[in-house]
Design an enzyme around this catalytic site. Structure first.
Site, PDB file in Angstrom:
ATOM      1  N   LYS A 115       4.900  -9.820  -4.327  1.00 34.95           N
ATOM      2  CA  LYS A 115       5.517  -8.941  -3.218  1.00 34.95           C
ATOM      3  C   LYS A 115       4.757  -7.426  -3.410  1.00 34.95           C
ATOM      4  CE  LYS A 115       9.118  -7.945  -6.523  1.00 34.95           C
ATOM      5  NZ  LYS A 115      10.578  -8.295  -6.861  1.00 34.95           N
ATOM      6  N   ARG A 134      23.475  -8.235  -6.168  1.00 35.50           N
ATOM      7  CA  ARG A 134      22.495  -7.822  -5.295  1.00 35.50           C
ATOM      8  C   ARG A 134      22.332  -8.951  -3.893  1.00 35.50           C
ATOM      9  NH1 ARG A 134      16.233  -6.240  -6.840  1.00 35.50           N
ATOM     10  NH2 ARG A 134      16.242  -8.471  -6.753  1.00 35.50           N
ATOM     11  N   TYR A 172      -0.541  25.380  -8.915  1.00 38.18           N
ATOM     12  CA  TYR A 172       0.511  26.162  -8.068  1.00 38.18           C
ATOM     13  C   TYR A 172       1.630  26.653  -9.208  1.00 38.18           C
ATOM     14  CZ  TYR A 172      -0.991  24.181  -3.743  1.00 38.18           C
ATOM     15  OH  TYR A 172      -1.740  24.006  -2.505  1.00 38.18           O
ATOM     16  N   MET A 221      -1.692  17.849  -4.149  1.00 37.79           N
ATOM     17  CA  MET A 221      -1.817  16.716  -3.328  1.00 37.79           C
ATOM     18  C   MET A 221      -2.976  15.882  -3.536  1.00 37.79           C
ATOM     19  SD  MET A 221      -1.609  16.291   1.092  1.00 37.79           S
ATOM     20  CE  MET A 221      -0.038  17.179   0.857  1.00 37.79           C
TER      21      MET A 221
END
Ligand SMILES: *Cc1c(COP(=O)(O)O)cnc(C)c1O
Length: 358
Positions: free
Chosen positions: A35, A130, A255, A303
């Site tokens: 998955k 669940r 940063y 990023m």
């Protein structure tokens, strides 16, 4: 030279890890859990590499379609079943095996117009709360599935363990007892074990094991590395160094200027960041390898870039390969530093990372 971050997936490592599963659970069949794009490794290619698995397990119908489109005919289990009635005829025609975990899904199966009979799995909730039917209803649900004339045979029965990765076996044993009582007298195949249970609880193996994370070479246990379990990491995440610069004592990096040079420092800038799935919450000082040599990040993850303190790296140059995780640099160790688990880092590798297979 490309500035793209690259994930190289070692298909021999995937097959090695499948062999570890088989050695650990020699009497069980293996449902390889693929998955979430095979835990970020690329669904179609991983499924081809693991074509020896007795079945695949996915979370979404679309994932099963991808596996069929890749030309694979293995059994495929839909771990969450279907959400809409119109997905059942598709499941039947593609030979997919939905889990039935709720009264709504049970009714959908009972009233479905199918091109052929389905193989289905009944899920019992043994304490995770669940998905699944209450244990006391399991026999009645199985009887209804048998009686509705839509199935190829008796439903297989499964449950999922909440705490198999924890050292205290108490909750897992309780879940096993509840499961055994719930399915007593039914004749479908049984499946309980995730990776942690494959490795730590032989009594859970039963007819089918359902390993995910261990196939990718990462440990399911917070306390142990994949390597110590005989696993080989399947993914190596790398990027190139794109700049090397000197920073004088007192100079700040990145940063917020959170990293400050206490000596004349050599800083490397590498082309990976949280836009690639290298988490921003990894703190300054996270280990990386630059051209095979140990180094540490300096300051915040951006990023598209990270900064690396190159102290101790011999003759670093733009173009050098930086390894973020892979053999010798376990993704689960980095995950622990980021307050998460290896699963999340592997699934979080983003679309712009170039994935290739060896
Ligand atoms: C994801 C999943 C697994 C695999 O778990 P791992 O911890 O990755 O081995 C097994 N069974 C079910 C129902 C799952 O959702």
């Amino acid at each position: 030279m490309t500035t793209a971050a690259r994930a190289v997936v070692d298909t021999a490592a995937l097959r090695h890890n499948l062999a570890v599963v088989r050695r650990s659970a020699p009497a069980s069949r293996v449902m390889a859990v693929v998955k979430a794009n095979a835990y970020g490794h690329g669904l179609a290619d991983v499924a081809r590499a693991l074509a020896d698995a007795d079945a695949f397990a996915v979370a979404r119908v679309e994932e099963a379609v991808t596996i069929r489109d890749a030309g694979l005919e293995n059994r495929i289990v839909l771990l969450e079943g279907v959400l809409r009635p119109d997905q059942l005829p598709l499941a039947a025609s593609l030979g997919l095996e939905p889990v039935v975990h709720s009264p709504e899904q049970l009714e959908m199966v009972e009233t479905a117009e199918l091109p052929s009979r389905l193989f289905a799995w009944m899920k019992v909730d043994t304490g995770m709360h669940r998905l699944g039917f209450p244990p006391a209803e399991a026999v009645a649900v199985a009887r209804r599935l048998d009686a509705c004339g839509r199935l190829q045979g008796p439903p297989a029965c499964m449950t999922h363990l909440a705490c198999a990765d924890e050292p205290d076996p108490g909750f897992t044993r309780d879940q096993l007892t509840v499961f055994a009582e719930a399915v007593a007298g039914l004749n479908g195949e049984l499946s309980v074990a995730n990776s942690a249970a494959v490795l730590a609880f032989p009594e859970t193996h039963q007819d089918w094991v359902r390993p995910g994370i261990m196939l990718y070479g990462a440990s399911p246990f917070p306390e142990r590395s994949g390597e110590s379990l005989g696993l080989r990491p399947a993914m190596t995440l790398t990027c190139p160094l794109i700049a090397v610069k000197d920073v004088a004592p007192g100079g700040r990096v990145g940063y917020g200027g959170t990293w400050q040079a206490s000596r004349p420092a050599r800083i490397g800038i590498a082309a990976i960041g949280y836009g690639d799935g290298y988490p921003r919450r990894l703190e300054s000082g996270t280990p990386v390898r630059v051209a095979g040599q140990m180094a540490r990040t300096a300051g915040r993850v951006s990023m598209d870039m990270i900064a690396i303190d190159l102290a101790g790296v011999r003759d670093p140059r733009p173009g050098d390969e930086v390894m973020l995780w892979g053999p010798g640099l376990p993704v689960e160790d980095l995950a622990a530093r980021a307050g998460t688990i290896g699963y999340e880092l592997l699934c979080g590798v983003t679309q712009r990372v170039d994935v290739s297979y060896v």
